[in-house]
Design a protein around this motif. Structure first.
Motif, PDB file in Angstrom:
ATOM      1  N   GLY A  95      -0.059  -5.493   4.443  1.00  0.00           N
ATOM      2  CA  GLY A  95      -0.714  -5.178   3.177  1.00  0.00           C
ATOM      3  C   GLY A  95      -0.752  -6.396   2.264  1.00  0.00           C
ATOM      4  N   THR A  97       0.458  -6.268  -0.534  1.00  0.00           N
ATOM      5  CA  THR A  97       1.766  -6.229  -1.209  1.00  0.00           C
ATOM      6  C   THR A  97       2.724  -7.253  -0.599  1.00  0.00           C
ATOM      7  OG1 THR A  97       1.427  -3.882  -1.625  1.00  0.00           O
ATOM      8  CG2 THR A  97       3.675  -4.705  -1.874  1.00  0.00           C
ATOM      9  N   TYR A 121      -0.271  -5.588 -12.246  1.00  0.00           N
ATOM     10  CA  TYR A 121       0.101  -4.707 -11.144  1.00  0.00           C
ATOM     11  C   TYR A 121       1.620  -4.758 -11.027  1.00  0.00           C
ATOM     12  CZ  TYR A 121      -0.018  -2.524  -6.606  1.00  0.00           C
ATOM     13  OH  TYR A 121       0.179  -1.657  -5.578  1.00  0.00           O
ATOM     14  N   TYR A 124       3.888  -7.382  -9.134  1.00  0.00           N
ATOM     15  CA  TYR A 124       3.949  -8.785  -9.573  1.00  0.00           C
ATOM     16  C   TYR A 124       5.231  -9.045 -10.363  1.00  0.00           C
ATOM     17  CZ  TYR A 124      -1.238  -8.685  -9.038  1.00  0.00           C
ATOM     18  OH  TYR A 124      -2.530  -8.532  -8.613  1.00  0.00           O
ATOM     19  N   ASN A 166      -5.794 -11.530 -10.762  1.00  0.00           N
ATOM     20  CA  ASN A 166      -6.239 -10.324 -10.071  1.00  0.00           C
ATOM     21  C   ASN A 166      -7.638  -9.988 -10.589  1.00  0.00           C
ATOM     22  OD1 ASN A 166      -5.522  -6.804 -10.490  1.00  0.00           O
ATOM     23  ND2 ASN A 166      -6.365  -7.799  -8.697  1.00  0.00           N
ATOM     24  N   ASP A 198      -5.275 -12.314  -6.251  1.00  0.00           N
ATOM     25  CA  ASP A 198      -5.255 -11.003  -5.597  1.00  0.00           C
ATOM     26  C   ASP A 198      -6.650 -10.397  -5.726  1.00  0.00           C
ATOM     27  OD1 ASP A 198      -5.034  -8.294  -5.013  1.00  0.00           O
ATOM     28  OD2 ASP A 198      -3.167  -8.007  -6.120  1.00  0.00           O
ATOM     29  N   VAL A 200      -7.940  -7.726  -3.777  1.00  0.00           N
ATOM     30  CA  VAL A 200      -8.022  -6.551  -2.892  1.00  0.00           C
ATOM     31  C   VAL A 200      -9.239  -5.670  -3.183  1.00  0.00           C
ATOM     32  CG1 VAL A 200      -5.542  -6.418  -2.364  1.00  0.00           C
ATOM     33  CG2 VAL A 200      -6.458  -5.098  -4.267  1.00  0.00           C
ATOM     34  N   TYR A 201      -9.757  -5.737  -4.421  1.00  0.00           N
ATOM     35  CA  TYR A 201     -10.937  -4.909  -4.746  1.00  0.00           C
ATOM     36  C   TYR A 201     -12.235  -5.710  -4.629  1.00  0.00           C
ATOM     37  CZ  TYR A 201      -7.362  -1.706  -6.385  1.00  0.00           C
ATOM     38  OH  TYR A 201      -6.270  -0.871  -6.440  1.00  0.00           O
ATOM     39  N   SER A 229      -6.931  -7.281   1.521  1.00  0.00           N
ATOM     40  CA  SER A 229      -6.370  -6.280   2.431  1.00  0.00           C
ATOM     41  C   SER A 229      -7.477  -5.361   2.905  1.00  0.00           C
ATOM     42  CB  SER A 229      -5.258  -5.547   1.675  1.00  0.00           C
ATOM     43  OG  SER A 229      -5.340  -4.156   1.816  1.00  0.00           O
ATOM     44  N   LYS A 232      -8.451  -1.224   0.728  1.00  0.00           N
ATOM     45  CA  LYS A 232      -9.468  -0.769  -0.231  1.00  0.00           C
ATOM     46  C   LYS A 232     -10.870  -0.894   0.349  1.00  0.00           C
ATOM     47  CE  LYS A 232      -5.820  -1.260  -2.654  1.00  0.00           C
ATOM     48  NZ  LYS A 232      -4.932  -0.321  -3.230  1.00  0.00           N
ATOM     49  N   THR A 237      -5.825   2.782   3.204  1.00  0.00           N
ATOM     50  CA  THR A 237      -4.725   2.201   2.419  1.00  0.00           C
ATOM     51  C   THR A 237      -3.384   2.347   3.126  1.00  0.00           C
ATOM     52  OG1 THR A 237      -4.390   4.238   1.150  1.00  0.00           O
ATOM     53  CG2 THR A 237      -5.900   2.603   0.207  1.00  0.00           C
ATOM     54  N   LYS A 240      -1.904  -0.724   5.750  1.00  0.00           N
ATOM     55  CA  LYS A 240      -1.155  -1.884   5.264  1.00  0.00           C
ATOM     56  C   LYS A 240      -1.412  -3.138   6.096  1.00  0.00           C
ATOM     57  CE  LYS A 240       1.403  -1.540   2.192  1.00  0.00           C
ATOM     58  NZ  LYS A 240       1.183  -1.540   0.711  1.00  0.00           N
TER      59      LYS A 240
HETATM   60  N1  PMP Z   1      -2.874  -5.574  -5.503  1.00  0.00           N
HETATM   61  C1  PMP Z   1      -3.493  -4.688  -6.287  1.00  0.00           C
HETATM   62  C2  PMP Z   1      -4.102  -5.135  -7.560  1.00  0.00           C
HETATM   63  C3  PMP Z   1      -3.549  -3.343  -5.901  1.00  0.00           C
HETATM   64  O1  PMP Z   1      -4.129  -2.440  -6.692  1.00  0.00           O
HETATM   65  C4  PMP Z   1      -2.977  -2.954  -4.673  1.00  0.00           C
HETATM   66  C5  PMP Z   1      -3.102  -1.514  -4.238  1.00  0.00           C
HETATM   67  N2  PMP Z   1      -1.939  -0.880  -3.983  1.00  0.00           N
HETATM   68  C6  PMP Z   1      -2.329  -3.921  -3.907  1.00  0.00           C
HETATM   69  C7  PMP Z   1      -2.313  -5.223  -4.352  1.00  0.00           C
HETATM   70  C8  PMP Z   1      -1.625  -3.593  -2.637  1.00  0.00           C
HETATM   71  O2  PMP Z   1      -2.449  -3.579  -1.540  1.00  0.00           O
HETATM   72  P1  PMP Z   1      -1.890  -3.104  -0.119  1.00  0.00           P
HETATM   73  O3  PMP Z   1      -1.956  -1.630  -0.112  1.00  0.00           O
HETATM   74  O4  PMP Z   1      -2.820  -3.757   0.849  1.00  0.00           O
HETATM   75  O5  PMP Z   1      -0.497  -3.606   0.018  1.00  0.00           O
END
Ligand code: PMP
Ligand code: GLN
Length: 385
Positions: A95, A97, A121, A124, A166, A198, A200-201, A229, A232, A237, A240
């Motif tokens: 993930g 994360t 987030y 962090y 982010n 970051d 991810v979106y 990742s 999303k 989700t 991971k």
């Molecule tokens: N960064 C942000 C801003 C998120 O919203 C998320 C969602 N949980 C993550 C990281 C983590 O992503 P993942 O589920 O791939 O670990």
């Protein structure tokens, strides 16, 4: 008996666990933690099933299976024109994360200052603390949640080493614009900082607003570690499967920590995400259009109920001001909401050092089927007895 390290002091339980537990306990509709209630593409699941059945069940290489590293590099080239060596400039993680945690642990020393966008987030803050670093938040403020460029410049000190970005931004839905990214890049270059971005979106932006990776800006590819990742982009989700891309030295620093955290990440899911990354443009366009319709449904319904609604440019989340309904504390509001109305949401406040800035704000996830969003809106009428 010592039962906790100082490194975890004050971190408590993540708000997502607390609120998802409340949803389960009360049977409330969970518009809290951001996860879709519909699976991603069936053909991607089939690739995972094939991998499970064809013996791809032992440790993957530490950097990830080559097929996925190549697919990530090809994706960065296709969407952003970025050239990456799949062997030294791409690494797979458990993930985003884990990528965030390993990057911070691999790059931040005790006393180093890390600039973060606030609301942040929650992982962090936790990992900066675990690394012994010091966070320096720059606040995106209601109602427009743009980046205050002067405050960003003022946040830099001689101890700053890193900017943790982010965009698209959780929870505000802000997608950083070119002028904001230019300003961040100028600060990073002037002060010789690393940027951890970051993204991810990255595929969840609306109204034609483009996602711009900061690594594409002049002078930034060599100092940016980009994180994303499959969760999303493909509605998996729970799988991971994440990754980090960037210059070999930054990827190596991240891997230096990752090798002692998980060593490697789940083998059979990696070929499936590799397959997903090659989806045609229609997949990404349809996905975005569907989410945008869900955003519009939720935002219009919340506005009808009287909330002050901030329509997001990206992500899974809409932010509301609860003060027009006579409430002023988002944490109290969200703790009472499951019993009061049978819905779960997330208070912004827990993502701020400047608690007052987040106090009246509440985040709602719209990565849910329209019928679920409609049912939640119907239940929220209970706020007007
Ligand atoms: N960064 C942000 C801003 C998120 O919203 C998320 C969602 N949980 C993550 C990281 C983590 O992503 P993942 O589920 O791939 O670990
Ligand atoms: N990114 C999601 C959210 O912000 C999920 C949170 C999590 O799993 N920690 O709701």
């Amino acid at each position: 008996m010592k039962t906790s390290s100082a490194r975890l002091s004050g971190l408590g339980t993540t708000i997502f666990a607390e609120m998802s537990a409340r949803a389960l306990r009360t049977g409330a509709i969970n518009l809290g933690q951001g996860f879709p209630d519909t699976d991603g593409p069936a053909e991607v699941v089939e690739v995972a099933v094939d991998a499970l059945r064809s013996g791809r069940n032992q440790y993957a290489p530490g950097t990830g299976v080559p097929q996925l590293r190549h697919a990530v590099a090809a994706h960065q080239k296709r969407f952003y024109g970025l050239d990456l060596d799949p062997d030294s400039e791409v690494a797979v993680t458990t993930g985003a994360t884990e990528a965030i945690a390993a990057a911070l642990l691999g790059l931040v020393d005790p006393g180093d200052e890390v600039i973060v966008l606030e609301p942040y987030y929650d992982s962090y803050v936790a990992v900066i603390q675990m690394a012994g670093g010091v966070r320096r938040p720059v606040t995106l403020r209601a109602p427009d949640f743009r980046l205050p460029l002067d405050e960003l410049r003022a946040a830099v000190s001689p101890r700053t080493t890193t900017i943790l970005l982010n965009s698209p931004h959780n929870p505000t839905g802000t997608v950083l614009r070119r002028d904001e990214l230019d300003a961040i890049a100028a600060v990073a270059i002037e002060h010789d900082l690393v940027v951890i971005s970051d993204e991810v979106y990255e595929h969840l932006t609306f109204d034609g607003i483009p996602h711009l990776p900061i690594a594409t800006l002049p002078g930034m590819a060599g100092r940016t570690l980009t994180i994303s990742s499959g969760g999303k982009s493909f509605s998996f989700t729970g799988w991971k499967i994440g990754w980090a891309t960037g210059p070999a030295a930054l990827v190596q620093a991240m891997l230096g920590a990752k090798q002692f955290m998980t060593y490697t990440s789940g083998s059979p899911l990696q070929p499936a995400i590799a397959h997903a990354l090659g989806a045609d443009d229609a997949y990404f366009d349809d996905f975005r259009a569907r989410l945008q319709a869900q955003r519009d449904l939720l935002c219009a319904g919340l506005a009808d109920l009287g909330f002050g609604v901030h329509v997001p440019e990206g992500t899974y989340f809409a932010t509301t001001d609860i003060t027009p309904l006579g409430f002023d504390d988002g944490v109290e509001f969200c703790r009472a909401l499951p019993e009061r109305a049978g819905v779960v949401a997330i208070p912004h406040q827990v993502f701020y050092d400047d608690v007052a800035a987040g106090r009246p704000l509440v985040r709602w996830a719209f990565c849910k089927q329209p019928s679920v969003i409609e049912e939640a809106l119907d239940r929220l009428k209970a706020l007007h007895p």
